[in-house]
Motif scaffolding. Sequence first.
Motif, PDB file in Angstrom:
ATOM      1  N   PRO A  54      -9.173  15.644   6.620  1.00 40.99           N
ATOM      2  CA  PRO A  54     -10.143  16.747   6.705  1.00 40.99           C
ATOM      3  C   PRO A  54     -10.181  17.286   8.125  1.00 40.99           C
ATOM      4  CG  PRO A  54     -11.276  14.634   6.717  1.00 40.99           C
ATOM      5  CD  PRO A  54      -9.819  14.335   6.493  1.00 40.99           C
ATOM      6  N   GLN A  55     -10.585  18.538   8.258  1.00 32.46           N
ATOM      7  CA  GLN A  55     -10.697  19.102   9.598  1.00 32.46           C
ATOM      8  C   GLN A  55     -11.884  18.484  10.317  1.00 32.46           C
ATOM      9  OE1 GLN A  55      -8.539  20.118  11.164  1.00 32.46           O
ATOM     10  NE2 GLN A  55      -7.700  22.130  10.763  1.00 32.46           N
ATOM     11  N   LEU A  56     -11.609  17.843  11.435  1.00 36.07           N
ATOM     12  CA  LEU A  56     -12.663  17.182  12.194  1.00 36.07           C
ATOM     13  C   LEU A  56     -13.723  18.179  12.651  1.00 36.07           C
ATOM     14  CD1 LEU A  56     -13.617  14.533  13.581  1.00 36.07           C
ATOM     15  CD2 LEU A  56     -12.257  15.219  15.563  1.00 36.07           C
ATOM     16  N   PHE A  57     -13.297  19.347  13.123  1.00 31.63           N
ATOM     17  CA  PHE A  57     -14.255  20.273  13.734  1.00 31.63           C
ATOM     18  C   PHE A  57     -15.272  20.804  12.737  1.00 31.63           C
ATOM     19  CE2 PHE A  57     -11.221  23.472  12.247  1.00 31.63           C
ATOM     20  CZ  PHE A  57     -12.039  24.525  11.860  1.00 31.63           C
ATOM     21  N   SER A  58     -14.906  20.926  11.456  1.00 34.44           N
ATOM     22  CA  SER A  58     -15.843  21.438  10.464  1.00 34.44           C
ATOM     23  C   SER A  58     -16.544  20.331   9.682  1.00 34.44           C
ATOM     24  CB  SER A  58     -15.124  22.374   9.485  1.00 34.44           C
ATOM     25  OG  SER A  58     -14.022  21.724   8.884  1.00 34.44           O
ATOM     26  N   THR A  59     -15.933  19.157   9.610  1.00 35.45           N
ATOM     27  CA  THR A  59     -16.521  18.044   8.871  1.00 35.45           C
ATOM     28  C   THR A  59     -17.560  17.305   9.701  1.00 35.45           C
ATOM     29  OG1 THR A  59     -14.416  17.760   7.694  1.00 35.45           O
ATOM     30  CG2 THR A  59     -15.980  15.937   7.582  1.00 35.45           C
ATOM     31  N   PHE A  60     -17.282  17.128  10.991  1.00 34.61           N
ATOM     32  CA  PHE A  60     -18.145  16.358  11.889  1.00 34.61           C
ATOM     33  C   PHE A  60     -19.114  17.327  12.550  1.00 34.61           C
ATOM     34  CE2 PHE A  60     -17.872  12.945  15.502  1.00 34.61           C
ATOM     35  CZ  PHE A  60     -19.151  12.513  15.183  1.00 34.61           C
ATOM     36  N   GLN A  61     -20.323  17.442  12.003  1.00 37.66           N
ATOM     37  CA  GLN A  61     -21.231  18.515  12.387  1.00 37.66           C
ATOM     38  C   GLN A  61     -22.281  18.115  13.421  1.00 37.66           C
ATOM     39  OE1 GLN A  61     -22.650  20.368   8.718  1.00 37.66           O
ATOM     40  NE2 GLN A  61     -20.736  21.544   8.682  1.00 37.66           N
ATOM     41  N   GLY A  62     -22.315  16.859  13.756  1.00 34.33           N
ATOM     42  CA  GLY A  62     -23.248  16.354  14.747  1.00 34.33           C
ATOM     43  C   GLY A  62     -23.259  14.850  14.648  1.00 34.33           C
ATOM     44  N   GLU A  63     -23.825  14.188  15.641  1.00 31.43           N
ATOM     45  CA  GLU A  63     -23.821  12.729  15.593  1.00 31.43           C
ATOM     46  C   GLU A  63     -24.515  12.234  14.330  1.00 31.43           C
ATOM     47  OE1 GLU A  63     -24.647   8.881  18.488  1.00 31.43           O
ATOM     48  OE2 GLU A  63     -25.136  10.914  19.192  1.00 31.43           O
ATOM     49  N   GLY A  64     -23.772  11.522  13.506  1.00 22.79           N
ATOM     50  CA  GLY A  64     -24.305  11.016  12.240  1.00 22.79           C
ATOM     51  C   GLY A  64     -24.415  12.051  11.151  1.00 22.79           C
ATOM     52  N   ARG A  65     -23.900  13.268  11.379  1.00 29.17           N
ATOM     53  CA  ARG A  65     -24.002  14.342  10.382  1.00 29.17           C
ATOM     54  C   ARG A  65     -22.605  14.823   9.989  1.00 29.17           C
ATOM     55  NH1 ARG A  65     -25.844  18.942  11.537  1.00 29.17           N
ATOM     56  NH2 ARG A  65     -25.828  18.893  13.823  1.00 29.17           N
ATOM     57  N   TYR A  66     -22.360  14.836   8.680  1.00 32.63           N
ATOM     58  CA  TYR A  66     -21.019  15.143   8.180  1.00 32.63           C
ATOM     59  C   TYR A  66     -21.113  16.049   6.959  1.00 32.63           C
ATOM     60  CZ  TYR A  66     -20.698  10.725  10.691  1.00 32.63           C
ATOM     61  OH  TYR A  66     -20.835   9.729  11.622  1.00 32.63           O
ATOM     62  N   ASP A  67     -20.154  16.938   6.831  1.00 26.42           N
ATOM     63  CA  ASP A  67     -20.000  17.744   5.625  1.00 26.42           C
ATOM     64  C   ASP A  67     -18.712  17.295   4.938  1.00 26.42           C
ATOM     65  OD1 ASP A  67     -19.638  19.564   3.607  1.00 26.42           O
ATOM     66  OD2 ASP A  67     -19.644  21.348   4.901  1.00 26.42           O
ATOM     67  N   TRP A  68     -18.837  16.458   3.925  1.00 24.42           N
ATOM     68  CA  TRP A  68     -17.682  15.884   3.239  1.00 24.42           C
ATOM     69  C   TRP A  68     -17.281  16.692   2.011  1.00 24.42           C
ATOM     70  CZ3 TRP A  68     -15.544  12.561   6.317  1.00 24.42           C
ATOM     71  CH2 TRP A  68     -16.306  11.680   7.099  1.00 24.42           C
ATOM     72  N   SER A  69     -17.833  17.880   1.808  1.00 23.94           N
ATOM     73  CA  SER A  69     -17.638  18.591   0.543  1.00 23.94           C
ATOM     74  C   SER A  69     -16.164  18.874   0.257  1.00 23.94           C
ATOM     75  CB  SER A  69     -18.451  19.890   0.522  1.00 23.94           C
ATOM     76  OG  SER A  69     -18.162  20.687   1.661  1.00 23.94           O
ATOM     77  N   PHE A  70     -15.424  19.406   1.231  1.00 21.84           N
ATOM     78  CA  PHE A  70     -14.015  19.708   0.996  1.00 21.84           C
ATOM     79  C   PHE A  70     -13.199  18.418   0.910  1.00 21.84           C
ATOM     80  CE2 PHE A  70      -9.728  21.186   2.442  1.00 21.84           C
ATOM     81  CZ  PHE A  70      -9.478  22.032   1.374  1.00 21.84           C
ATOM     82  N   ALA A  71     -13.512  17.452   1.761  1.00 24.60           N
ATOM     83  CA  ALA A  71     -12.795  16.169   1.717  1.00 24.60           C
ATOM     84  C   ALA A  71     -13.031  15.459   0.393  1.00 24.60           C
ATOM     85  CB  ALA A  71     -13.233  15.290   2.881  1.00 24.60           C
ATOM     86  N   ASP A  72     -14.226  15.536  -0.153  1.00 20.05           N
ATOM     87  CA  ASP A  72     -14.492  14.890  -1.445  1.00 20.05           C
ATOM     88  C   ASP A  72     -13.586  15.476  -2.531  1.00 20.05           C
ATOM     89  OD1 ASP A  72     -16.430  13.219  -0.427  1.00 20.05           O
ATOM     90  OD2 ASP A  72     -18.131  14.386  -1.187  1.00 20.05           O
ATOM     91  N   GLU A  73     -13.442  16.790  -2.511  1.00 21.69           N
ATOM     92  CA  GLU A  73     -12.577  17.437  -3.506  1.00 21.69           C
ATOM     93  C   GLU A  73     -11.113  17.024  -3.324  1.00 21.69           C
ATOM     94  OE1 GLU A  73     -13.237  21.532  -5.324  1.00 21.69           O
ATOM     95  OE2 GLU A  73     -13.901  21.804  -3.246  1.00 21.69           O
ATOM     96  N   THR A  74     -10.631  17.153  -2.101  1.00 22.57           N
ATOM     97  CA  THR A  74      -9.202  16.959  -1.873  1.00 22.57           C
ATOM     98  C   THR A  74      -8.802  15.487  -1.954  1.00 22.57           C
ATOM     99  OG1 THR A  74      -9.621  17.009   0.522  1.00 22.57           O
ATOM    100  CG2 THR A  74      -8.917  19.060  -0.522  1.00 22.57           C
ATOM    101  N   PHE A  75      -9.556  14.615  -1.343  1.00 20.98           N
ATOM    102  CA  PHE A  75      -9.213  13.197  -1.420  1.00 20.98           C
ATOM    103  C   PHE A  75      -9.414  12.657  -2.831  1.00 20.98           C
ATOM    104  CE2 PHE A  75      -8.939  13.447   3.110  1.00 20.98           C
ATOM    105  CZ  PHE A  75      -8.096  12.402   3.477  1.00 20.98           C
ATOM    106  N   GLY A  76     -10.417  13.186  -3.536  1.00 24.44           N
ATOM    107  CA  GLY A  76     -10.574  12.795  -4.931  1.00 24.44           C
ATOM    108  C   GLY A  76      -9.375  13.196  -5.772  1.00 24.44           C
ATOM    109  N   GLU A  77      -8.828  14.376  -5.493  1.00 21.21           N
ATOM    110  CA  GLU A  77      -7.655  14.835  -6.234  1.00 21.21           C
ATOM    111  C   GLU A  77      -6.411  14.035  -5.867  1.00 21.21           C
ATOM    112  OE1 GLU A  77      -5.551  17.346  -8.985  1.00 21.21           O
ATOM    113  OE2 GLU A  77      -7.639  16.704  -8.718  1.00 21.21           O
ATOM    114  N   LEU A  78      -6.252  13.689  -4.597  1.00 26.29           N
ATOM    115  CA  LEU A  78      -5.130  12.833  -4.217  1.00 26.29           C
ATOM    116  C   LEU A  78      -5.193  11.502  -4.959  1.00 26.29           C
ATOM    117  CD1 LEU A  78      -4.984  13.386  -0.336  1.00 26.29           C
ATOM    118  CD2 LEU A  78      -3.349  14.222  -2.037  1.00 26.29           C
ATOM    119  N   ARG A  79      -6.381  10.936  -5.047  1.00 25.16           N
ATOM    120  CA  ARG A  79      -6.529   9.661  -5.744  1.00 25.16           C
ATOM    121  C   ARG A  79      -6.203   9.812  -7.221  1.00 25.16           C
ATOM    122  NH1 ARG A  79     -11.955   5.763  -5.911  1.00 25.16           N
ATOM    123  NH2 ARG A  79     -10.808   3.818  -6.331  1.00 25.16           N
TER     124      ARG A  79
END
Length: 399
Positions: A54-79
């Motif tokens: 996943p793109q670090l700059f858009s996924t890592f939104q602040g300390e302890g804050r993450y937007d995993w929405s795109f990663a959930d889709e893509t990594f779920g599909e890879l699995r």
Amino acid sequence: MTGFMFATGVENSAPVVASGKRLDELEACGHYARWREDFDCVQELGLQYLRYGPQLFSTFQGEGRYDWSFADETFGELRRRGITPIADLCHFGVPDWIGDFQNPDFPRLFEGYARAFAQRYPWVQLFTPVNEMYICAKFSALTGWWNEQLTGDRSFVTALKHMVRANVLAMRAILEARPDAIFVQSESSEHYHAVLPSAIERQDFHNRHRFLSLDLNYGHQVDAGMYQYLLDNGMTWEEYDFFQHNTTKSRCIVGNDYYPVSEQWVLPDGSLESAPDVLGYSEITRQYFDRYRLPVMHTETNFAEAGDGAAVRWLRKEFANVLRVREAGVPILGFTWYSITDQVDWGIMLREARGVVNALGLFDLNRKIRPAGQAYKELVAGWRELTPVQTGVLKMATG
């Protein structure tokens, strides 16, 4: 991790350049809209391994804050598809709120991100926490092209020590969540050649300097000259000692990348010129193996398609070098053509956004297979039963 790892990758570089613009290769190459097609392309080639993150700059939104929405889709599909990701967590850029690689908080913050990723995707086993640490530090803080855009040895050492520390802390954090994790470092494999005797001293400096990221990462003692260079440019004894006590080496594969620009001529005035393929991948890889005594993987190569068959010839030559390394007794576990599609603006090393497509992929940006892609498909089908040389890392991964 069974069998020889034939792989490709989805190019996810994202540095900030001089204009202040972030060059997001996932956007430039159309992956956000066509990621399912990209995964189709991977499967069309018969590949089971994909360097992907996943793109670090858009996924890592602040300390302890993450937007995993795109990663959930893509990594779920890879699995779902049975494609094994080599999770590429930081590829040449950090979020705007962190700033750049001069920020001393980056290692601690990235450690938290890596831990959160591993906890969210506990089925992922293979990781490249920080991609090409040496190249990223050089282009960001020595040549002045990316991110902090600085040009001194002190800024280079600062960027490098922060990246390697981030990588080490990330490996430790991931191992807490996934004790059998394997780390596939992806690092430039380089060699420098003096054109004239007056360039030998500078050649020797470059040939010691190129090992710094992996020396620190694996706790390998640098020579006296490089130790003095590090101390002279801001690394403290305590920081160096931290790297010497890293305990993650046994979980690592030395992923090395080889391109036509990986070898350089050193001129008497200190300038450099490309020296394509003087020694070649096999000889340089043996240098890295002799230094670290770890299994290796060819984690990146490509060559531009110009309609003359050069890309196919490069593919065949590189894989022949892999076989030669293997025959020499070096435990080499895989080969990667990078990336699955063409790239954008790599002809100028991502120094600015011109939108120029570089025909480096196995497929073009319309997702039409290129000659190199067809040749790779045939190569994979013919060699897929190649058994990797048994190593401790492989035993831990499969046992």
